[in-house]
Enzyme design. Structure first.
Site, PDB file in Angstrom:
ATOM      1  N   ILE A  12     -25.267 -30.250  28.419  1.00  0.00           N
ATOM      2  CA  ILE A  12     -24.667 -31.101  27.401  1.00  0.00           C
ATOM      3  C   ILE A  12     -24.835 -30.345  26.090  1.00  0.00           C
ATOM      4  O   ILE A  12     -25.959 -30.048  25.677  1.00  0.00           O
ATOM      5  CB  ILE A  12     -25.360 -32.475  27.324  1.00  0.00           C
ATOM      6  CG1 ILE A  12     -25.177 -33.219  28.636  1.00  0.00           C
ATOM      7  CG2 ILE A  12     -24.820 -33.278  26.147  1.00  0.00           C
ATOM      8  CD1 ILE A  12     -25.966 -34.514  28.729  1.00  0.00           C
ATOM      9  N   SER A  13     -23.736 -30.009  25.462  1.00  0.00           N
ATOM     10  CA  SER A  13     -23.794 -29.262  24.202  1.00  0.00           C
ATOM     11  C   SER A  13     -22.871 -29.950  23.198  1.00  0.00           C
ATOM     12  O   SER A  13     -21.711 -29.593  23.058  1.00  0.00           O
ATOM     13  CB  SER A  13     -23.398 -27.807  24.421  1.00  0.00           C
ATOM     14  OG  SER A  13     -22.144 -27.722  25.054  1.00  0.00           O
TER      15      SER A  13
END
Length: 64
Positions: A12-13
């Site tokens: 998750i970025s």
């Protein structure tokens, strides 16, 4: 050296800055970014570990 190994990592970025850092670490020709836009309702239905439920109850803080 090419060993014939393909590695797929899922992260998750949420920010462009985080993605930029990864692009700097990994060689450009070896980096492929895939954006998956799944509605929150679908994520919650698929949540086998109850992470979204725990986040909504306040048990998990700062969940992305």
């Amino acid at each position: 050296m090419n060993c014939g190994i393909i590695l797929i990592c899922s992260f998750i970025s949420p920010t462009n800055e985080m993605r930029h850092i990864v692009r700097e670490i990994i060689e450009k020709e070896d980096f492929l970014e895939v954006f998956v836009n799944t509605p929150l309702e679908v994520c919650e239905k698929r949540d086998l570990k109850g992470i979204y439920k725990r986040t909504r109850s306040g048990e998990i803080k700062n969940f992305t």
